[in-house]
Design a protein around this motif. Structure first.
Motif, PDB file in Angstrom:
ATOM      1  N   MET A   1       0.812  -1.190   0.000  1.00  0.00           N
ATOM      2  CA  MET A   1       0.000   0.000   0.000  1.00  0.00           C
ATOM      3  C   MET A   1       0.856   1.254   0.000  1.00  0.00           C
ATOM      4  N   CYS A   2       1.937   1.284   0.750  1.00  0.00           N
ATOM      5  CA  CYS A   2       2.779   2.483   0.808  1.00  0.00           C
ATOM      6  C   CYS A   2       3.369   2.814  -0.545  1.00  0.00           C
ATOM      7  N   HIS A   3       3.558   1.806  -1.386  1.00  0.00           N
ATOM      8  CA  HIS A   3       4.069   2.027  -2.736  1.00  0.00           C
ATOM      9  C   HIS A   3       3.163   3.014  -3.475  1.00  0.00           C
ATOM     10  N   LEU A   4       1.877   2.847  -3.330  1.00  0.00           N
ATOM     11  CA  LEU A   4       0.906   3.720  -3.971  1.00  0.00           C
ATOM     12  C   LEU A   4       1.107   5.175  -3.554  1.00  0.00           C
ATOM     13  N   PHE A   5       1.357   5.413  -2.293  1.00  0.00           N
ATOM     14  CA  PHE A   5       1.516   6.770  -1.783  1.00  0.00           C
ATOM     15  C   PHE A   5       2.935   7.299  -1.961  1.00  0.00           C
ATOM     16  N   ALA A   6       3.917   6.449  -1.746  1.00  0.00           N
ATOM     17  CA  ALA A   6       5.312   6.889  -1.773  1.00  0.00           C
ATOM     18  C   ALA A   6       5.804   7.231  -3.171  1.00  0.00           C
ATOM     19  N   HIS A   7       5.218   6.639  -4.190  1.00  0.00           N
ATOM     20  CA  HIS A   7       5.697   6.848  -5.548  1.00  0.00           C
ATOM     21  C   HIS A   7       4.919   7.907  -6.324  1.00  0.00           C
ATOM     22  N   GLN A   8       4.100   8.684  -5.621  1.00  0.00           N
ATOM     23  CA  GLN A   8       3.394   9.759  -6.322  1.00  0.00           C
ATOM     24  C   GLN A   8       4.383  10.849  -6.730  1.00  0.00           C
ATOM     25  N   PRO A   9       4.090  11.591  -7.780  1.00  0.00           N
ATOM     26  CA  PRO A   9       5.020  12.636  -8.237  1.00  0.00           C
ATOM     27  C   PRO A   9       5.234  13.697  -7.160  1.00  0.00           C
ATOM     28  N   GLN A  10       6.481  14.066  -6.936  1.00  0.00           N
ATOM     29  CA  GLN A  10       6.786  15.076  -5.921  1.00  0.00           C
ATOM     30  C   GLN A  10       6.115  16.403  -6.241  1.00  0.00           C
ATOM     31  N   ARG A  11       5.935  16.699  -7.523  1.00  0.00           N
ATOM     32  CA  ARG A  11       5.280  17.941  -7.930  1.00  0.00           C
ATOM     33  C   ARG A  11       3.919  18.087  -7.251  1.00  0.00           C
ATOM     34  N   ASP A  12       3.185  16.977  -7.102  1.00  0.00           N
ATOM     35  CA  ASP A  12       1.839  17.038  -6.548  1.00  0.00           C
ATOM     36  C   ASP A  12       1.798  17.553  -5.113  1.00  0.00           C
ATOM     37  N   TYR A  13       2.831  17.262  -4.327  1.00  0.00           N
ATOM     38  CA  TYR A  13       2.777  17.701  -2.937  1.00  0.00           C
ATOM     39  C   TYR A  13       3.693  18.871  -2.626  1.00  0.00           C
ATOM     40  N   GLU A  14       4.287  19.457  -3.664  1.00  0.00           N
ATOM     41  CA  GLU A  14       4.989  20.730  -3.464  1.00  0.00           C
ATOM     42  C   GLU A  14       3.929  21.789  -3.226  1.00  0.00           C
ATOM     43  N   SER A  15       4.200  22.712  -2.332  1.00  0.00           N
ATOM     44  CA  SER A  15       3.208  23.752  -2.082  1.00  0.00           C
ATOM     45  C   SER A  15       3.491  24.972  -2.941  1.00  0.00           C
ATOM     46  N   GLN A  16       2.427  25.703  -3.186  1.00  0.00           N
ATOM     47  CA  GLN A  16       2.509  26.888  -4.022  1.00  0.00           C
ATOM     48  C   GLN A  16       1.584  27.944  -3.425  1.00  0.00           C
ATOM     49  N   THR A  17       2.099  29.156  -3.326  1.00  0.00           N
ATOM     50  CA  THR A  17       1.287  30.268  -2.847  1.00  0.00           C
ATOM     51  C   THR A  17       0.798  31.051  -4.053  1.00  0.00           C
TER      52      THR A  17
ATOM     53  N   GLN B   1      -7.475   0.365  -8.228  1.00  0.00           N
ATOM     54  CA  GLN B   1      -7.624  -1.069  -8.462  1.00  0.00           C
ATOM     55  C   GLN B   1      -7.244  -1.906  -7.237  1.00  0.00           C
ATOM     56  N   GLU B   2      -6.144  -1.521  -6.557  1.00  0.00           N
ATOM     57  CA  GLU B   2      -5.675  -2.306  -5.410  1.00  0.00           C
ATOM     58  C   GLU B   2      -6.703  -2.346  -4.284  1.00  0.00           C
ATOM     59  N   PHE B   3      -7.549  -1.338  -4.197  1.00  0.00           N
ATOM     60  CA  PHE B   3      -8.511  -1.264  -3.106  1.00  0.00           C
ATOM     61  C   PHE B   3      -9.882  -1.798  -3.507  1.00  0.00           C
ATOM     62  N   LYS B   4     -10.105  -2.041  -4.790  1.00  0.00           N
ATOM     63  CA  LYS B   4     -11.420  -2.501  -5.248  1.00  0.00           C
ATOM     64  C   LYS B   4     -11.822  -3.796  -4.584  1.00  0.00           C
ATOM     65  N   SER B   5     -10.901  -4.750  -4.498  1.00  0.00           N
ATOM     66  CA  SER B   5     -11.249  -6.033  -3.907  1.00  0.00           C
ATOM     67  C   SER B   5     -11.524  -5.884  -2.409  1.00  0.00           C
ATOM     68  N   ALA B   6     -10.800  -4.996  -1.750  1.00  0.00           N
ATOM     69  CA  ALA B   6     -11.053  -4.779  -0.323  1.00  0.00           C
ATOM     70  C   ALA B   6     -12.425  -4.142  -0.105  1.00  0.00           C
ATOM     71  N   VAL B   7     -12.780  -3.195  -0.953  1.00  0.00           N
ATOM     72  CA  VAL B   7     -14.094  -2.547  -0.848  1.00  0.00           C
ATOM     73  C   VAL B   7     -15.198  -3.563  -1.109  1.00  0.00           C
ATOM     74  N   THR B   8     -15.009  -4.388  -2.128  1.00  0.00           N
ATOM     75  CA  THR B   8     -15.993  -5.420  -2.448  1.00  0.00           C
ATOM     76  C   THR B   8     -16.167  -6.385  -1.282  1.00  0.00           C
ATOM     77  N   ALA B   9     -15.072  -6.784  -0.679  1.00  0.00           N
ATOM     78  CA  ALA B   9     -15.123  -7.712   0.462  1.00  0.00           C
ATOM     79  C   ALA B   9     -15.866  -7.077   1.641  1.00  0.00           C
ATOM     80  N   ILE B  10     -15.628  -5.823   1.876  1.00  0.00           N
ATOM     81  CA  ILE B  10     -16.305  -5.128   2.988  1.00  0.00           C
ATOM     82  C   ILE B  10     -17.799  -5.041   2.713  1.00  0.00           C
ATOM     83  N   LEU B  11     -18.160  -4.682   1.485  1.00  0.00           N
ATOM     84  CA  LEU B  11     -19.574  -4.582   1.140  1.00  0.00           C
ATOM     85  C   LEU B  11     -20.260  -5.940   1.211  1.00  0.00           C
ATOM     86  N   ASP B  12     -19.563  -6.999   0.744  1.00  0.00           N
ATOM     87  CA  ASP B  12     -20.133  -8.344   0.818  1.00  0.00           C
ATOM     88  C   ASP B  12     -20.342  -8.766   2.263  1.00  0.00           C
ATOM     89  N   ALA B  13     -19.412  -8.420   3.144  1.00  0.00           N
ATOM     90  CA  ALA B  13     -19.515  -8.796   4.550  1.00  0.00           C
ATOM     91  C   ALA B  13     -20.651  -8.053   5.230  1.00  0.00           C
TER      92      ALA B  13
END
Length: 105
Positions: free
Chosen positions: A1-17, A91-103
């Motif tokens: 899961m951390c791969h999804l967050f850690a590999h996002q483009p640095q540009r996205d979390y640079e701040s801009q005023t 996509q990685e979370f779709k199966s988890a969401v489906t499992a939660i809804l099924d439960a």
């Protein structure tokens, strides 16, 4: 899961005023670029400039609450709401969401 967050483009979390006019008043707002991108997308979908959209949102919050506390945080939360309603689950979370809804059934 951390791969999804850690590999996002640095540009996205640079701040801009950005300096803007909201309802005729000059102000500066500092947000991460990903939030600016989302706000521009929302404004475009509403057929408004970014400044017009922010002024409209500011005035609606003012009318509803009587004051606008921490407008930058309001903008971030607005972007999260917009994204959660307009993006398909990763996509990685779709199966988890489906499992939660099924439960839950």
């Amino acid at each position: 899961m951390c791969h999804l967050f850690a590999h996002q483009p640095q540009r996205d979390y640079e701040s801009q005023t950005r300096s803007l006019r909201i309802d005729g008043h000059c102000t500066s707002i500092r947000l991460e670029i990903a939030f600016w991108d989302t706000l521009e997308e929302i404004a475009a979908r509403e057929s408004m400039s970014l400044g017009k959209f922010l002024t409209t949102l500011y005035n609606e919050v003012l009318d509803h609450h009587g004051e606008v506390n921490n407008f930058a945080s309001l903008l971030r939360c607005s972007c999260l709401i917009y994204r959660s309603r307009n993006m398909a689950p990763v996509q990685e979370f779709k199966s988890a969401v489906t499992a939660i809804l099924d439960a839950a059934e």
